[in-house]
Design an enzyme around this catalytic site. Structure first.
Site, short mmCIF file in Angstrom:
data_model
loop_
_atom_site.label_atom_id
_atom_site.label_comp_id
_atom_site.label_asym_id
_atom_site.label_seq_id
_atom_site.Cartn_x
_atom_site.Cartn_y
_atom_site.Cartn_z
N LYS A 84 23.29 -6.36 26.67
CA LYS A 84 22.74 -5.82 25.43
C LYS A 84 22.33 -7.00 24.53
O LYS A 84 23.16 -7.86 24.20
CB LYS A 84 23.82 -4.99 24.75
CG LYS A 84 23.34 -3.82 23.97
CD LYS A 84 24.57 -2.97 23.67
CE LYS A 84 24.28 -1.92 22.67
NZ LYS A 84 25.53 -1.38 22.10
C1 E4P Z 1 25.12 1.64 20.90
O1 E4P Z 1 24.55 1.06 21.76
C2 E4P Z 1 25.20 1.19 19.50
O2 E4P Z 1 25.81 -0.04 19.42
C3 E4P Z 1 25.93 2.21 18.68
O3 E4P Z 1 25.44 3.49 19.03
C4 E4P Z 1 25.86 1.97 17.20
O4 E4P Z 1 26.43 3.07 16.54
P1 E4P Z 1 26.88 3.04 15.01
O5 E4P Z 1 25.66 3.04 14.15
O6 E4P Z 1 27.68 4.29 14.83
O7 E4P Z 1 27.71 1.80 14.83
#
Ligand code: E4P
Length: 229
Positions: A84
């Site tokens: 990621k």
């Molecule tokens: C997933 O890949 C993201 O990091 C995550 O959905 C972020 O979510 P949040 O906005 O609730 O922190």
């Protein structure tokens, strides 16, 4: 639509896998920070032992070489790791170079369709628009899902749109209706998708009625047996 769990909590991942609804997992440093006692590598290896679907591991370096070093390291942990990488100038270069090495990437922190388009062109396998964080600032996060799904399909791009930052079950329905290829959800939202007050009430009523009918049948059988004696 594939369903990923947005968590680093092993027990939550095991439960979703047992339900047969788990297609992959996304983690990030904030989700890892909620776990305790294990290294990020250990958590990732454990998750990859539960699901053979894509498991996103997020880099924290902000420079290209740092992202590449972390990304190559994660990719060696298990064959289903997806690296990621945040949307940034450096992130795009890292995505491009990792793709050239055959390492899959998930471009995170996407807030516009243009950012998603660039990530797809650089070679990201997954494009992660953050729906909930846009809603939080009074913008419609689903607009980005709609636009990006349209762009990916119209131009036949080799990337999947992953609806991220999901806050409630309605987000899951809308992402599915808009053609998102994947949505990653907190476990709490997955549980909310299972339940409905009428379903839960119906299960309770059926059990109670069955119990009443069984007791009536038992007492009828006993009365008949007594008559014969
Ligand atoms: C997933 O890949 C993201 O990091 C995550 O959905 C972020 O979510 P949040 O906005 O609730 O922190």
């Amino acid at each position: 639509m594939k369903i990923f769990l947005d968590t680093a909590d092993i027990e939550e991942i095991r439960i979703a896998a047992r339900w047969g609804v788990l297609d992959g997992v996304t983690t990030n440093p904030s989700l890892f920070a909620k776990t305790s006692g294990k290294t990020y590598d250990e958590v990732l290896v454990e998750i990859c032992g539960i699901t053979s679907g894509p498991v996103s591991a997020e880099v924290v370096a902000e420079d290209v070489e740092g992202m590449l070093t972390e990304g190559r390291h994660f990719a060696k942990l298990a064959p289903n790791i997806v690296v990621k990488v945040p949307m940034s100038e450096e992130g795009l270069e890292a995505i491009y170079r990792l793709a050239e090495e055959g390492i899959k990437t998930n471009c995170t922190l996407i807030f516009t369709a243009n950012q998603g388009l660039l990530a797809a062109k650089a070679g990201a396998s997954l494009l992660s628009p953050f729906v909930g964080r846009l809603d939080d600032i009074n913008q419609d996060g689903m607009d980005v899902i709609r636009e990006l799904v349209g762009i990916v399909e119209m131009h036949d791009l080799d990337s999947e749109v992953l609806a991220a930052s999901i806050r409630h079950p309605r987000h899951m329905t809308e992402a599915a209706l808009l053609g998102a290829h994947v949505a990653t959800t907190p476990f709490k939202v997955l549980q909310m998708m299972v339940h409905h007050p009428l379903t839960d009430k119906g299960i309770k009523t059926f059990r109670e009625d069955w119990e009443k009918a069984r007791q009536a049948a038992d007492s009828n059988a006993k009365a008949a047996a007594n008559r014969h004696n």
